[in-house]
Structure formats: structure tokens, C-alpha cells
Design a protein around this motif. Structure first.
Motif, PDB file in Angstrom:
ATOM      1  N   THR A   5       0.947  -1.000  -0.167  1.00 27.03           N
ATOM      2  CA  THR A   5       0.068  -0.042   0.042  1.00 27.03           C
ATOM      3  C   THR A   5       0.994   1.201   0.010  1.00 27.03           C
ATOM      4  O   THR A   5       0.553   2.463   0.081  1.00 27.03           O
ATOM      5  CB  THR A   5      -0.982  -0.117   1.224  1.00 27.03           C
ATOM      6  OG1 THR A   5       0.100  -0.214   2.376  1.00 27.03           O
ATOM      7  CG2 THR A   5      -2.049  -0.980   1.018  1.00 27.03           C
ATOM      8  N   THR A   6       2.194   1.045  -0.211  1.00 20.29           N
ATOM      9  CA  THR A   6       3.158   2.295  -0.081  1.00 20.29           C
ATOM     10  C   THR A   6       3.907   2.151  -1.337  1.00 20.29           C
ATOM     11  O   THR A   6       3.895   1.182  -1.888  1.00 20.29           O
ATOM     12  CB  THR A   6       3.901   2.223   1.177  1.00 20.29           C
ATOM     13  OG1 THR A   6       4.631   1.203   1.306  1.00 20.29           O
ATOM     14  CG2 THR A   6       3.279   2.711   2.374  1.00 20.29           C
ATOM     15  N   SER A   8       7.408   1.977  -2.050  1.00 15.62           N
ATOM     16  CA  SER A   8       8.933   1.742  -1.615  1.00 15.62           C
ATOM     17  C   SER A   8       9.835   1.402  -2.457  1.00 15.62           C
ATOM     18  O   SER A   8       9.476   0.852  -3.588  1.00 15.62           O
ATOM     19  CB  SER A   8       8.627   0.535  -0.756  1.00 15.62           C
ATOM     20  OG  SER A   8       7.514   0.478   0.006  1.00 15.62           O
ATOM     21  N   VAL A  14      10.619   4.483   2.064  1.00 15.68           N
ATOM     22  CA  VAL A  14       9.194   4.667   1.643  1.00 15.68           C
ATOM     23  C   VAL A  14       8.772   6.302   1.342  1.00 15.68           C
ATOM     24  O   VAL A  14       9.178   6.944   2.174  1.00 15.68           O
ATOM     25  CB  VAL A  14       8.433   4.258   2.806  1.00 15.68           C
ATOM     26  CG1 VAL A  14       6.906   4.556   2.647  1.00 15.68           C
ATOM     27  CG2 VAL A  14       8.449   2.789   3.261  1.00 15.68           C
ATOM     28  N   ARG A  16       7.099   9.464   0.855  1.00 18.02           N
ATOM     29  CA  ARG A  16       6.033  10.390   1.765  1.00 18.02           C
ATOM     30  C   ARG A  16       5.941  11.937   1.069  1.00 18.02           C
ATOM     31  O   ARG A  16       5.010  12.490   1.452  1.00 18.02           O
ATOM     32  CB  ARG A  16       6.513  10.429   3.135  1.00 18.02           C
ATOM     33  CG  ARG A  16       6.509   9.123   3.998  1.00 18.02           C
ATOM     34  CD  ARG A  16       5.206   8.652   4.028  1.00 18.02           C
ATOM     35  NE  ARG A  16       5.237   7.378   4.959  1.00 18.02           N
ATOM     36  CZ  ARG A  16       4.603   6.282   4.827  1.00 18.02           C
ATOM     37  NH1 ARG A  16       3.577   6.353   4.083  1.00 18.02           N
ATOM     38  NH2 ARG A  16       4.623   5.255   5.548  1.00 18.02           N
ATOM     39  N   GLY A  87       0.324   6.320   0.133  1.00 21.56           N
ATOM     40  CA  GLY A  87       1.240   6.715   1.103  1.00 21.56           C
ATOM     41  C   GLY A  87       1.853   8.124   1.347  1.00 21.56           C
ATOM     42  O   GLY A  87       2.525   8.474   2.146  1.00 21.56           O
ATOM     43  N   ARG A 326       4.288   2.129  -8.542  1.00 24.79           N
ATOM     44  CA  ARG A 326       5.026   1.293  -7.510  1.00 24.79           C
ATOM     45  C   ARG A 326       6.337   0.912  -8.351  1.00 24.79           C
ATOM     46  O   ARG A 326       7.441   0.640  -7.622  1.00 24.79           O
ATOM     47  CB  ARG A 326       4.246   0.202  -7.045  1.00 24.79           C
ATOM     48  CG  ARG A 326       3.208   0.640  -5.843  1.00 24.79           C
ATOM     49  CD  ARG A 326       2.746  -0.546  -5.065  1.00 24.79           C
ATOM     50  NE  ARG A 326       1.950  -1.504  -6.104  1.00 24.79           N
ATOM     51  CZ  ARG A 326       0.592  -1.382  -6.084  1.00 24.79           C
ATOM     52  NH1 ARG A 326      -0.067  -0.477  -5.882  1.00 24.79           N
ATOM     53  NH2 ARG A 326      -0.110  -2.208  -6.901  1.00 24.79           N
TER      54      ARG A 326
END
Ligand code: SAM
Ligand code: SF4
Length: 355
Positions: A5-6, A8, A14, A16, A87, A326
Motif C-alpha cells: 500500500t506504499t 517503497s 518509503v 512520503r 502513502g 510502484r
């Protein structure tokens, strides 16, 4: 398998923070970003050393992208919404000069309503801020950073190519009155240009209760005229400021913070030193960039960009775009290579990348 869900990368970082460039155009011609003026050319000419560099700097401006290639507000909103679902917590609108984008406050309003977005900020040269200040605040802008490299009217003009010091100072005052807190101010320090003004700029931070950031000059100028000798290392900046002010270290709030921060003794204002050249912080980088023409950049110094505009315009679903995002982030570079023999300056300048 549960879906990540992030966003990375392969080094465990990760993401932000997403910086969104609203335009590649600018109303300034800063000599460290978009140098064009005769004064900038003369300055670089005096520093040029043919022994070390066979190519004399040519102050060539980038080709501006046509309107049709620039992401619309709807496209930006869609990508930001997707990124927040993955995220991203912080969006910074930048450019070029973001206040040149017509109706920028409408975009701010759209983004401010995205559920899950924690922080909505902007970086501006401040020249047009006074015209938009109330509308931006009302639309939901939370924080703002101004660029201000000099307090001397002539030197300001020499650096930016524009006689705009009083407009920027008025803009900073207005932002504080409106409670855009904290108001940050960035100065790129260049040896022989504004290094003699560091103490004066820090004094402004103390007097006006600003968060002032001193930034090392990075090789991201459109003229490719950057030289290591022009960089004032963060350590030298700190030494100089400590000689004048009693400074107390401010503990780091997040590992990803780029600035080492210091407070003044009387508690008003603070300074931060951002030293990406001499003290890189790549190991904790949590930032991505979206250019005005819809490319994702995983590093300021990326040599490859990833097109997302094509996806948006060819009917890709949110799921498809999220999957591609992603994959892009997974490939984020480990670090930059400034100062190493294999360093290659990116094709596009800071104004196109979105600082
Ligand atoms: N036009 C706006 C402004 O100047 O604030 C936003 C875009 S500008 C590219 C964002 C930030 O990048 C500014 O704070 C500017 O000082 C910084 N910057 C531009 N070129 C740089 C360089 N070569 N090295 C370090 N910082 C740079
Ligand atoms: Fe324009 Fe900002 Fe670059 Fe200066 S630093 S030329 S204001 S984009």
C-alpha cells in the motif's frame, strides 16, 4: 499475496513527499537555475577554467513546453489522489514559478480536499505572492517557502535578473500575517555572489521569526556552469554563522529531514543548512517529483524520467497507474554521484525538474 500500500524502493525507503511542478516557466532568471543575463554570463566567464573543463558555459535557456504538454489540474489532482492512496503525505507545489500558473488557487483547493493528505505547501520566488496570498490561504495552502538570496537590491537583481526585492519582502510579511506557519525562506549560497550576505540573511530570520534555509549550490543550472569552487560547504556556512550568533541545535523531527537546524538564543526564528553536495542525505530520501509535463523523477539527479502523462491520456485505470507508480519507485536510485568521476548532470535544469 497482499498488495503493497506504499511506494517503497529497493533500498527500503518509503516515499512520503511528492513535489509537483506546475510549470517549467519562470519570471526570474536566477543565475544558479536559469542563468540568462549578461551579468550572469560575465560572472561564470570569470570563473571558467579551460584546464579543467573544455566546454565554456553557454547560458542557454530550456525550450518551454507547449501548453498541450503540461498536465491539466484534473490530471494533477488524479495523480496526487493516487499518490496519497499509496502513502504520500506531503505535497509541495513548485516549478518553474508556480504562481505563474493561472488559477493556481483552484488547484490548491482541489488538492486540499483530498482525504489523507497531511501537508500542502508551495515553493515560490514570491514576486507575485501578494496578488494571490488570500486566495491561496482560503483555498487551503498550509505552508510556503520563499526564495530570497540577497537583501541588497542590486545584488538581488544580479542574482535573479529581476528588480524584485521589495515585492518578495512584502510577500514574506503577508504570508506571516496570514498565518502560513512556519514561513520558510531559502537562499542558495554561491561563493563570490552572496556568501558575504549570510550573516545578514540569518539576522533577518531572527528579527522576523523565519525558518531560514541555506542551501548548497547544486549542478542543476540550465547553463551547466556549476563549479565545485562555487559551492560554499554547509560546514563553512555553519562556522560563519556560529561566529556571529549563539545557535542551539534543534533535534531532527524526521530522519528524512534535509536540513540540519539551529535555533537562535532568544528563541525567535531558526536556520537550517541543506548540504546535498558535501553531506548527502540520500540514505533517508523519501521524495519523488512530478514534472509539469507529466514525468516522474525518482531523484533530482535522475538521468531517466518515467512518463505518466501518456498513461493518463490513454485511458489507464487507477489500478494500472498505481501498479506502474510502484514499479517506478522500486527503481529509485540509491544516491547521487556529484563530485565523482562518473557524475553526469541531468539534461533538465532545476526549473524544469521542480525544486
Ligand atoms: N521558482 C520557485 C522558487 O524559486 O522558489 C520554485 C522553483 S525553484 C526551482 C525551487 C528551489 O530550488 C528554490 O528554492 C531555488 O533556490 C532552488 N534551486 C534552484 N536551482 C538550484 C541549484 N542549482 N542549486 C540549489 N538550489 C537550487
Ligand atoms: Fe525561477 Fe525559482 Fe529557478 Fe529562480 S530558482 S529561476 S525563481 S525556478
Amino acid at each position: 499475496m497482499t498488495r503493497p500500500t506504499t511506494l517503497s524502493d529497493s533500498f527500503g525507503r518509503v516515499m512520503r513527499d511528492l513535489r509537483v511542478s506546475l510549470t517549467d516557466r519562470c519570471n526570474f532568471r536566477c543565475l544558479y537555475c536559469l542563468p540568462e543575463t549578461e551579468e550572469a554570463a560575465n560572472f561564470y566567464r570569470t570563473k571558467f577554467d579551460p584546464q579543467r573543463n573544455p566546454n565554456p558555459p553557454t547560458l542557454r535557456l530550456p525550450d518551454w513546453k507547449p501548453r498541450s504538454e503540461i498536465l491539466s489540474f484534473e490530471e494533477i489532482e488524479r495523480l496526487v489522489r493516487l499518490a496519497v492512496n499509496l502513502g504520500i503525505q506531503k505535497i509541495r507545489l513548485t516549478g518553474g514559478e508556480p504562481l505563474l500558473r493561472q488559477g493556481v488557487e483552484i488547484l490548491v483547493g482541489k488538492l486540499a480536499r483530498i482525504p489523507g493528505l497531511k501537508d500542502l505547501a508551495m515553493t515560490t520566488n514570491g514576486f507575485l505572492f501578494i496578488r494571490k496570498a488570500e486566495a491561496l490561504k482560503a483555498a487551503g495552502l498550509q505552508r510556503i517557502s520563499f526564495s530570497l538570496d540577497s537583501l541588497d537590491r542590486d545584488n538581488f537583481k544580479k542574482i535573479t535578473g529581476r528588480d524584485g526585492l521589495s515585492e518578495v519582502l512584502t510577500g514574506i510579511d503577508r504570508a506571516q500575517e496570514l498565518g502560513l506557519n512556519p514561513v520558510k525562506v531559502n537562499a542558495v549560497i554561491i561563493r563570490g555572489i552572496n556568501d558575504h550576505e549570510m550573516e545578514g540573511l540569518a539576522e533577518l530570520a531572527r528579527k522576523r521569526n523565519l525558518s531560514f534555509r541555506f542551501i548548497e549550490f547544486m549542478p542543476l543550472d540550465s547553463g551547466r556552469a556549476w563549479l565545485k569552487d562555487l559551492v560554499v560547504p554547509g560546514r563553512e556556512i555553519l562556522r560563519r554563522l556560529q561566529a556571529k550568533f549563539a545557535l542551539h541545535p534543534v533535534p531532527c523531527a524526521h530522519a528524512s529531514e534535509t536540513a540540519r537546524r539551529w535555533a537562535f538564543e532568544d528563541g525567535r526564528g531558526e536556520i537550517g543548512i541543506i548540504a546535498p553536495v558535501t553531506e548527502p542525505f540520500c540514505g533517508h530520501c523519501n521524495r519523488l517529483r512530478l514534472t509539469a509535463d507529466g514525468k516522474i523523477r525518482t531523484c533530482l539527479f535522475s538521468l531517466h524520467e518515467h512518463d505518466v502523462k501518456g498513461l493518463l491520456r490513454s485511458g489507464a485505470s487507477d489500478e494500472e497507474i498505481a501498479k506502474i507508480l510502484r514499479g517506478i519507485v522500486w527503481q529509485k536510485e540509491e544516491r547521487h554521484h556529484i563530485g565523482e568521476p562518473d557524475f553526469v548532470q541531468p539534461e533538465r535544469s532545476m526549473s524544469c525538474i521542480g525544486g
